[in-house]
Design a protein around this motif. Structure first.
Motif, PDB file in Angstrom:
ATOM      1  N   THR A 117      37.513  36.455  49.264  1.00  0.00           N
ATOM      2  CA  THR A 117      37.413  36.338  47.807  1.00  0.00           C
ATOM      3  C   THR A 117      36.502  35.160  47.480  1.00  0.00           C
ATOM      4  N   ALA A 118      36.105  35.024  46.208  1.00  0.00           N
ATOM      5  CA  ALA A 118      35.210  33.924  45.824  1.00  0.00           C
ATOM      6  C   ALA A 118      35.893  32.580  46.058  1.00  0.00           C
ATOM      7  N   ASN A 119      35.118  31.590  46.469  1.00  0.00           N
ATOM      8  CA  ASN A 119      35.627  30.238  46.684  1.00  0.00           C
ATOM      9  C   ASN A 119      36.227  29.676  45.392  1.00  0.00           C
ATOM     10  N   ALA A 141      28.936  29.850  37.425  1.00  0.00           N
ATOM     11  CA  ALA A 141      30.297  29.785  37.962  1.00  0.00           C
ATOM     12  C   ALA A 141      31.179  30.677  37.091  1.00  0.00           C
ATOM     13  N   VAL A 142      32.326  31.046  37.631  1.00  0.00           N
ATOM     14  CA  VAL A 142      33.207  31.954  36.896  1.00  0.00           C
ATOM     15  C   VAL A 142      34.470  31.225  36.458  1.00  0.00           C
ATOM     16  N   ILE A 143      34.798  31.380  35.175  1.00  0.00           N
ATOM     17  CA  ILE A 143      36.010  30.779  34.619  1.00  0.00           C
ATOM     18  C   ILE A 143      36.936  31.917  34.225  1.00  0.00           C
ATOM     19  N   LYS A 144      38.187  31.862  34.695  1.00  0.00           N
ATOM     20  CA  LYS A 144      39.131  32.946  34.398  1.00  0.00           C
ATOM     21  C   LYS A 144      40.390  32.401  33.739  1.00  0.00           C
ATOM     22  N   ALA A 145      40.734  33.013  32.615  1.00  0.00           N
ATOM     23  CA  ALA A 145      42.033  32.712  32.014  1.00  0.00           C
ATOM     24  C   ALA A 145      43.099  33.316  32.916  1.00  0.00           C
ATOM     25  N   PHE A 155      34.822  34.736  32.282  1.00  0.00           N
ATOM     26  CA  PHE A 155      33.519  34.316  31.760  1.00  0.00           C
ATOM     27  C   PHE A 155      32.626  33.872  32.913  1.00  0.00           C
ATOM     28  N   LEU A 156      31.472  34.519  32.988  1.00  0.00           N
ATOM     29  CA  LEU A 156      30.476  34.142  33.998  1.00  0.00           C
ATOM     30  C   LEU A 156      29.575  33.119  33.311  1.00  0.00           C
ATOM     31  N   ALA A 157      29.855  31.842  33.572  1.00  0.00           N
ATOM     32  CA  ALA A 157      29.179  30.775  32.825  1.00  0.00           C
ATOM     33  C   ALA A 157      27.842  30.430  33.471  1.00  0.00           C
ATOM     34  N   GLU A 186      35.937  29.432  39.757  1.00  0.00           N
ATOM     35  CA  GLU A 186      35.537  29.909  41.088  1.00  0.00           C
ATOM     36  C   GLU A 186      34.045  30.195  41.146  1.00  0.00           C
ATOM     37  N   ASP A 187      33.558  30.410  42.358  1.00  0.00           N
ATOM     38  CA  ASP A 187      32.150  30.746  42.567  1.00  0.00           C
ATOM     39  C   ASP A 187      31.831  32.117  41.989  1.00  0.00           C
ATOM     40  N   ALA A 188      30.605  32.279  41.511  1.00  0.00           N
ATOM     41  CA  ALA A 188      30.151  33.608  41.081  1.00  0.00           C
ATOM     42  C   ALA A 188      29.659  34.365  42.306  1.00  0.00           C
ATOM     43  N   HIS A 214      31.186  50.596  34.776  1.00  0.00           N
ATOM     44  CA  HIS A 214      30.047  49.889  34.154  1.00  0.00           C
ATOM     45  C   HIS A 214      30.619  49.072  33.007  1.00  0.00           C
ATOM     46  N   LYS A 215      30.697  47.754  33.190  1.00  0.00           N
ATOM     47  CA  LYS A 215      31.477  46.947  32.249  1.00  0.00           C
ATOM     48  C   LYS A 215      30.698  46.461  31.024  1.00  0.00           C
ATOM     49  N   ARG A 216      29.360  46.297  31.180  1.00  0.00           N
ATOM     50  CA  ARG A 216      28.608  45.748  30.041  1.00  0.00           C
ATOM     51  C   ARG A 216      28.395  46.806  28.965  1.00  0.00           C
ATOM     52  N   LEU A 273      36.257  45.079  43.768  1.00  0.00           N
ATOM     53  CA  LEU A 273      35.496  44.459  44.857  1.00  0.00           C
ATOM     54  C   LEU A 273      34.076  44.128  44.433  1.00  0.00           C
ATOM     55  N   MET A 274      33.545  43.048  44.958  1.00  0.00           N
ATOM     56  CA  MET A 274      32.112  42.789  44.865  1.00  0.00           C
ATOM     57  C   MET A 274      31.555  43.036  46.254  1.00  0.00           C
ATOM     58  N   LEU A 275      30.599  43.959  46.347  1.00  0.00           N
ATOM     59  CA  LEU A 275      29.974  44.233  47.642  1.00  0.00           C
ATOM     60  C   LEU A 275      28.830  43.245  47.809  1.00  0.00           C
ATOM     61  N   LEU A 283      37.422  40.651  43.753  1.00  0.00           N
ATOM     62  CA  LEU A 283      37.235  39.996  42.454  1.00  0.00           C
ATOM     63  C   LEU A 283      38.559  39.888  41.734  1.00  0.00           C
ATOM     64  N   GLU A 284      39.337  40.953  41.854  1.00  0.00           N
ATOM     65  CA  GLU A 284      40.582  41.005  41.089  1.00  0.00           C
ATOM     66  C   GLU A 284      41.465  42.127  41.617  1.00  0.00           C
ATOM     67  N   PHE A 285      42.761  41.978  41.343  1.00  0.00           N
ATOM     68  CA  PHE A 285      43.700  43.081  41.540  1.00  0.00           C
ATOM     69  C   PHE A 285      44.145  43.563  40.166  1.00  0.00           C
TER      70      PHE A 285
HETATM   71  P1  AMP Z   1      38.629  40.725  35.917  1.00  0.00           P
HETATM   72  O1  AMP Z   1      39.077  40.431  34.502  1.00  0.00           O
HETATM   73  O2  AMP Z   1      39.182  39.801  36.918  1.00  0.00           O
HETATM   74  O3  AMP Z   1      38.810  42.164  36.106  1.00  0.00           O
HETATM   75  O4  AMP Z   1      37.058  40.536  36.001  1.00  0.00           O
HETATM   76  C1  AMP Z   1      36.256  41.247  35.127  1.00  0.00           C
HETATM   77  C2  AMP Z   1      34.862  41.291  35.629  1.00  0.00           C
HETATM   78  O5  AMP Z   1      34.347  39.973  35.733  1.00  0.00           O
HETATM   79  C3  AMP Z   1      34.690  41.862  37.034  1.00  0.00           C
HETATM   80  O6  AMP Z   1      34.666  43.249  37.039  1.00  0.00           O
HETATM   81  C4  AMP Z   1      33.338  41.280  37.383  1.00  0.00           C
HETATM   82  O7  AMP Z   1      32.305  41.997  36.736  1.00  0.00           O
HETATM   83  C5  AMP Z   1      33.396  39.901  36.760  1.00  0.00           C
HETATM   84  N1  AMP Z   1      33.831  38.889  37.755  1.00  0.00           N
HETATM   85  C6  AMP Z   1      35.084  38.475  38.028  1.00  0.00           C
HETATM   86  N2  AMP Z   1      35.078  37.527  39.003  1.00  0.00           N
HETATM   87  C7  AMP Z   1      33.788  37.338  39.348  1.00  0.00           C
HETATM   88  C8  AMP Z   1      33.102  36.499  40.300  1.00  0.00           C
HETATM   89  N3  AMP Z   1      33.747  35.631  41.076  1.00  0.00           N
HETATM   90  N4  AMP Z   1      31.754  36.601  40.377  1.00  0.00           N
HETATM   91  C9  AMP Z   1      31.062  37.448  39.593  1.00  0.00           C
HETATM   92  N5  AMP Z   1      31.640  38.264  38.691  1.00  0.00           N
HETATM   93  C10 AMP Z   1      32.980  38.212  38.556  1.00  0.00           C
END
Ligand code: AMP
Ligand code: GLY
Length: 429
Positions: A117-119, A141-145, A155-157, A186-188, A214-216, A273-275, A283-285
């Motif tokens: 997983t990301a650092n 970098a990535v910030i997650k609530a 947020f991918l900052a 965490e790391d992007a 496709h999330k965007r 997953l990020m490939l 990335l997430e469960f």
């Molecule tokens: P999540 O809310 O955890 O499902 O994340 C939503 C989306 O954020 C993921 O599908 C990715 O597109 C992006 N994301 C989450 N973590 C990362 C990461 N470490 N690096 C790049 N993108 C991320």
């Protein structure tokens, strides 16, 4: 069997549509359902996130099996309440649902069990500490609530200023509610994303066909993150070697980790997953099926879903029962103008009746409601036009030709679902 399905999105419409095809199914109720589900099941009014009211409702109708679609009832402990009463249900417990309900919980789980997983830089309860930590990270970098934020918590900052702004909005101004009280940094990661889902009864598991979301909001992966603008599934999405790596390096360590931590897991498990160039990383469960991935998955199911879910609830999953149609499937989501920001509802939808005859195409409803005999928009993601094809190109042609027949005021959709896109871009801009 009489089934109860919890939820109101395109995912639940797809589940209801498939479950209804089973010869074992006599009746389906859906709570609360939507305008499209109303044509296939009896919709009952209750708050899907409110465990006590769902329990009261189930006491009256006695479903033989309950299938939980969204995360909120799972995180709130709906399946625990059902299991306490010996009512058959598909979905993980409240504790297991923490894999989605708390990003900190899931990150600690991943690190503890050495699952790629990301650092992680750190987790923070105070905005000041989180902002200080921004001085020591690589950008982006990535910030997650930490908590559930309806898809808005990541947020991918691109830089420190943007990162600080997000932290202040979430932690100080509470823009994402209680889910934003704690954050992690965490790391992007860069690469193509893959949604890998399994069904498990706690002992055995069966992978579902792989999908890509496709999330965007806009073509070319531009615009803000959404719940998902479309998804596709194709045989060649997951080459054998990558599949083996995901099973041995990610899925099996996850299931072993859950067992080692004493957390039984039954239901659907979604691994985002990020490939990356070097290897797949988590990335997430999610503790449930993805939306709109489910619409594409259901289109490829060549088995009796009701029977398989009944087996799962009884702890008797037979993975060999899950058979899949070869080829590809696509779901394109039609949204209201302004989504994922502000949008208006109540717009009449035209063109749906002409599609009901088109073979190989199904329109799953998400944000719709039935108003006398008319279907109106009732949400940001409105419909998911879904098609099956012998190839991805065939499925895409069918889906886009069907999409052109549908119309509502302000309708928007992406024209590039199914195209490979791996640009790293700041989220939410
Ligand atoms: P999540 O809310 O955890 O499902 O994340 C939503 C989306 O954020 C993921 O599908 C990715 O597109 C992006 N994301 C989450 N973590 C990362 C990461 N470490 N690096 C790049 N993108 C991320
Ligand atoms: N489509 C992504 C999700 O359901 O979380």
């Amino acid at each position: 069997m009489k089934l109860l399905v919890i939820g109101s999105g395109g995912r639940e419409h797809a589940l209801v549509w498939k479950l209804k095809q089973s010869m074992h199914v006599e009746k389906i109720w859906c709570v609360p359902g939507n305008g499209g589900i109303a044509a296939e099941a009896e919709c009952l009014t209750a708050d899907a996130g409110d465990v006590a009211s769902i329990v009261r409702l189930a006491e009256k109708i006695h479903p033989d099996l309950t299938v939980v679609g969204p995360e909120l009832p799972l995180v709130n402990g709906l399946t625990d309440a059902f299991r306490l009463r010996n009512w058959p249900v598909v979905g993980p417990s409240k504790q297991a649902a923490q894999l989605e309900g708390s990003k900190v919980f899931s990150k600690e789980f991943l690190l503890r069990h050495k699952i790629p997983t990301a650092n992680l830089y750190g987790t923070y309860d105070a905005a000041r500490d989180a902002c200080d930590a921004l001085n020591g990270v690589a950008w982006p970098a990535v910030i997650k609530a930490d908590g559930l934020c309806a898809g808005k918590g990541v947020f991918l900052a691109p830089d420190k200023t943007a990162g600080k702004d997000f932290i202040e909005r979430v932690m100080e101004r509470g823009e994402l509610g209680t889910g934003g009280k704690r954050i992690l940094l965490e790391d992007a990661l860069e690469g193509d994303e893959l949604s890998f889902m399994i069904l498990t009864d706690g002992e055995r598991y069966a992978p579902l066909v792989p999908t890509r979301d496709h999330k965007r909001a806009f073509d070319g992966n531009e615009g803000p993150n959404t719940g998902g603008m479309g998804a596709y599934s194709a045989d060649d999405l997951l080459p054998d070697e990558l599949r083996r790596t995901i099973l041995t390096k990610i899925l099996e360590p996850t299931l072993r980790g859950l067992a080692a931590d004493g957390i039984p897991y039954q239901g659907f498990l979604y691994i985002g997953l990020m490939l990356t160039k070097s290897s797949p990383m988590v990335l997430e469960f999610n503790c449930r099926l993805g939306d709109p991935e489910t619409q594409a998955i259901v289109a490829r199911m060549d088995f009796d879903l009701a029977e398989v879910l009944r087996d799962v609830a009884a702890g008797k999953l037979d993975p060999s029962k899950l058979r899949w149609k070869r080829g590809a499937s696509v779901c394109v989501v039609l949204t209201s103008a302004g989504y994922p920001g502000k949008y208006t509802s109540g717009k009449p939808i035209d063109g749906l009746t002409s599609l009901s005859e088109q073979t190989g195409v199904v329109v799953f409803h998400a944000g719709t409601k039935l108003d006398s005999s008319k279907i109106l928009t009732n949400g940001g993601r409105v419909l998911g036009v879904t098609a099956l094809g012998s190839s991805l190109d065939g499925a895409l042609a069918a889906v886009y030709s069907a999409t052109e027949k549908i119309h509502f005021d302000g309708m928007h959709y992406r024209k590039d679902i199914g195209a490979r896109t791996s640009r790293l871009k700041a989220a939410g801009d």
